[in-house]
Design an enzyme around this catalytic site. Structure first.
Site, short mmCIF file in Angstrom:
data_model
loop_
_atom_site.label_atom_id
_atom_site.label_comp_id
_atom_site.label_asym_id
_atom_site.label_seq_id
_atom_site.Cartn_x
_atom_site.Cartn_y
_atom_site.Cartn_z
N SER A 84 -9.60 -2.70 0.09
CA SER A 84 -10.91 -2.27 -0.42
C SER A 84 -10.86 -2.01 -1.93
O SER A 84 -11.89 -1.77 -2.54
CB SER A 84 -11.38 -1.01 0.31
OG SER A 84 -10.42 0.01 0.16
N CYS B 28 2.10 5.76 8.09
CA CYS B 28 2.86 6.61 7.16
C CYS B 28 2.46 8.07 7.26
O CYS B 28 2.81 8.87 6.39
CB CYS B 28 2.72 6.09 5.73
SG CYS B 28 1.03 6.08 5.14
N PHE C 159 -4.80 -4.05 4.45
CA PHE C 159 -4.41 -2.97 3.55
C PHE C 159 -3.24 -3.48 2.67
O PHE C 159 -2.16 -2.92 2.66
CB PHE C 159 -3.98 -1.69 4.29
CG PHE C 159 -5.00 -1.17 5.27
CD1 PHE C 159 -6.03 -0.33 4.83
CD2 PHE C 159 -4.94 -1.50 6.62
CE1 PHE C 159 -6.98 0.17 5.72
CE2 PHE C 159 -5.88 -1.01 7.52
CZ PHE C 159 -6.90 -0.19 7.08
N ASP D 195 -1.10 -1.91 7.48
CA ASP D 195 -0.39 -0.87 6.73
C ASP D 195 -1.40 0.06 6.05
O ASP D 195 -1.50 0.11 4.82
CB ASP D 195 0.55 -1.50 5.68
CG ASP D 195 1.40 -0.46 4.97
OD1 ASP D 195 1.56 0.65 5.52
OD2 ASP D 195 1.91 -0.77 3.87
N ASN E 128 -13.81 -3.59 3.43
CA ASN E 128 -13.38 -2.49 4.27
C ASN E 128 -12.66 -3.09 5.48
O ASN E 128 -13.23 -3.92 6.20
CB ASN E 128 -14.61 -1.69 4.72
CG ASN E 128 -14.23 -0.54 5.64
OD1 ASN E 128 -13.41 -0.67 6.55
ND2 ASN E 128 -14.83 0.60 5.39
N ALA E 129 -11.43 -2.68 5.69
CA ALA E 129 -10.61 -3.33 6.72
C ALA E 129 -11.24 -3.22 8.11
O ALA E 129 -11.16 -4.17 8.90
CB ALA E 129 -9.22 -2.69 6.72
N1 SAH Z 1 0.74 -2.59 2.32
C1 SAH Z 1 0.75 -2.07 0.97
C2 SAH Z 1 0.45 -0.60 0.89
C3 SAH Z 1 -0.87 -0.17 1.47
S1 SAH Z 1 -1.40 1.38 0.87
C4 SAH Z 1 2.08 -2.39 0.32
O1 SAH Z 1 3.04 -2.65 1.03
O2 SAH Z 1 2.17 -2.33 -0.90
C5 SAH Z 1 -2.98 1.48 1.57
C6 SAH Z 1 -4.02 0.58 0.95
O3 SAH Z 1 -5.17 0.69 1.77
C7 SAH Z 1 -4.47 0.90 -0.46
O4 SAH Z 1 -4.26 -0.22 -1.26
C8 SAH Z 1 -5.96 1.20 -0.33
O5 SAH Z 1 -6.72 0.65 -1.39
C9 SAH Z 1 -6.31 0.51 0.95
N2 SAH Z 1 -7.43 1.03 1.74
C10 SAH Z 1 -7.74 2.31 2.04
N3 SAH Z 1 -8.80 2.37 2.87
C11 SAH Z 1 -9.18 1.10 3.11
C12 SAH Z 1 -10.18 0.48 3.90
N4 SAH Z 1 -11.02 1.22 4.64
N5 SAH Z 1 -10.27 -0.86 3.93
C13 SAH Z 1 -9.41 -1.62 3.22
N6 SAH Z 1 -8.44 -1.10 2.44
C14 SAH Z 1 -8.32 0.23 2.39
#
Ligand code: SAH
Length: 401
Positions: free
Chosen positions: A258, A344, A236, A304, A283-284
């Site tokens: 993603s 968060c 993420f 995160d 997708n994470a």
């Molecule tokens: N770590 C980042 C903030 C993350 S915010 C920083 O410090 O700047 C959450 C992120 O998760 C977003 O960028 C969003 O695009 C991503 N996201 C949401 N669902 C997801 C998923 N299922 N797989 C991968 N990424 C995802």
């Protein structure tokens, strides 16, 4: 005509005993269900608040639409709202001068936590980004005071407003576009480069996702970088906040998200810092499963995710999601590895999140030492007595075996 309180010229809102108790306990919100009368009170105005018997409790900003009908701004009668707002903005800036270090990007005003409910202001180097969340902060007179005071004190090149259409709808405010509310429209007044902890980032005021950066993680980036080593995976990663910080001490860094637009900005940020980082659009959950099944191993993993628990009602599902992520990450960490795991969601308490991480460690037979128990950066203040202001959890743990 709305009734007036004895001690000021403000219209009066009377609240229930339960509402009054909440204020006595130090909270600043009163819900609509605790409003006894608010006749003739115009949306978004400053009101005097009284208890059932008419005892004056303070001054608040009133919303005719939100479930949070009352947001307190002072225990006293406020006859000059403009002056109070100017003082609060000044107070918020003075607090940042005391606690913010190593950056020119930080939250200048954080709503209730700066006694300015409904107003968020972020600074990115020479640009300011404003978000208006309530009827009261949307009033033209209030907007003018805010813009003038911010301009005089911080002297930004421009001030942009980022509008969340959903919030305006909920507050029954007319639609309005995002855009500059001060300064010119030339490209150089809407984009800039800011830095935190010596790492540089691009910021575009008027394009891309929600905001330029997750400023609340700024101090956690620096903490993560202190312990990170070897091969690192930033899950993420958004625009690369953690990944770029890890790159200073890790031999290889991979960022996963993603969102393609977020990764494109991340890649430009990497170039800006002369870093070579691998970005993976995926997708994470799927990626972690595939990588774990394939036997991949890491020395540092950051988790995160976005807030899984948007309300109390989906807390159980959210906890399962957090657990799955932590389980998979822990499986892939080598002994001596570092897990940086964040949450968060306000609805998940720090204790609950520690339990999720602890349960995950037990399930995969790993022993974890807590290196640091962290939260949001100090420019996102936590107000004692207002639990909603504390939302970010960041646990840094060492995998012992
Ligand atoms: N770590 C980042 C903030 C993350 S915010 C920083 O410090 O700047 C959450 C992120 O998760 C977003 O960028 C969003 O695009 C991503 N996201 C949401 N669902 C997801 C998923 N299922 N797989 C991968 N990424 C995802």
């Amino acid at each position: 005509m709305p009734s007036k309180s004895a001690s000021s010229s403000l219209p009066v809102v009377k609240i229930s005993r339960r509402g009054a108790k909440r204020l006595q306990d130090g909270h600043v919100w009163v819900y609509r269900s605790d409003i006894i009368s608010a006749e003739g009170v115009a949306p978004g105005t400053a009101v005097g608040v009284t208890d059932e018997r008419g005892k004056f409790l303070g001054t608040a900003l009133y919303s005719s639409a939100s479930q949070i009908a009352i947001r307190m701004i002072s225990p006293h009668a406020v006859d000059d709202l403009a002056r109070l707002i100017r003082e609060r903005i000044h107070g918020a800036i003075i607090y940042r001068e005391r606690v913010v270090r190593d950056t020119d990007a930080y939250r200048v005003i954080f709503s209730e936590a700066d006694f300015l409910p409904g107003l968020i202001v972020d600074r990115y180097h020479d640009l300011l980004s404003v978000q208006v969340l309530t009827q009261a902060m949307d009033a033209e007179a209030v907007r003018n005071v805010v813009v003038t005071e911010l301009s005089e004190r911080l002297k930004p090149v421009s001030i942009a407003e980022r509008v969340d259409p959903r919030i305006r709808e909920l507050e029954q405010l007319p639609a309005r576009p995002s855009g500059l509310i001060q300064g010119g429209v030339e490209a150089e007044t809407t984009s800039t480069i800011f830095s935190m902890n010596g790492v540089r980032f691009r910021y575009e005021a008027l394009e891309g996702q929600k905001t330029g950066a997750f400023l609340d993680q700024r101090e956690n980036y620096a903490a993560a970088a202190r312990y990170a080593q070897g091969e690192a995976l930033d899950v993420f990663c958004y625009q690369g906040g953690f990944a770029l910080h890890l790159a200073a001490s890790c031999s290889k860094v991979t960022g996963v998200d993603s969102s393609r637009p977020a990764l494109e900005v991340a890649d430009r940020n990497a170039a800006l810092n002369n870093r070579d980082i691998e970005w993976v659009e995926a997708n994470a959950f799927d990626l972690l499963r595939d990588y774990a099944d394939a036997g991949r191993r890491y020395d540092t993993i950051v988790l995160d995710p976005p807030a899984f628990a948007k309300s109390r009602s989906n807390l159980e599902t959210a906890l399962r999601g957090y657990k799955e992520l932590n389980l998979r990450a822990l499986k892939m960490l080598r002994p001596g590895g570092i897990l940086i795991t964040c949450c968060c969601s306000y609805h998940v308490s720090p204790d609950q999140y520690r339990e999720v991480v602890g349960d995950s460690a037990r399930d995969v037979h790993r022993n974890l030492r807590i290196v640091e128990n962290r939260g949001q950066a100090k420019d996102h203040p936590i107000l004692l007595n207002v639990p909603e202001t504390e939302y970010l959890k960041c646990i840094i743990a060492y995998v012992s075996n």
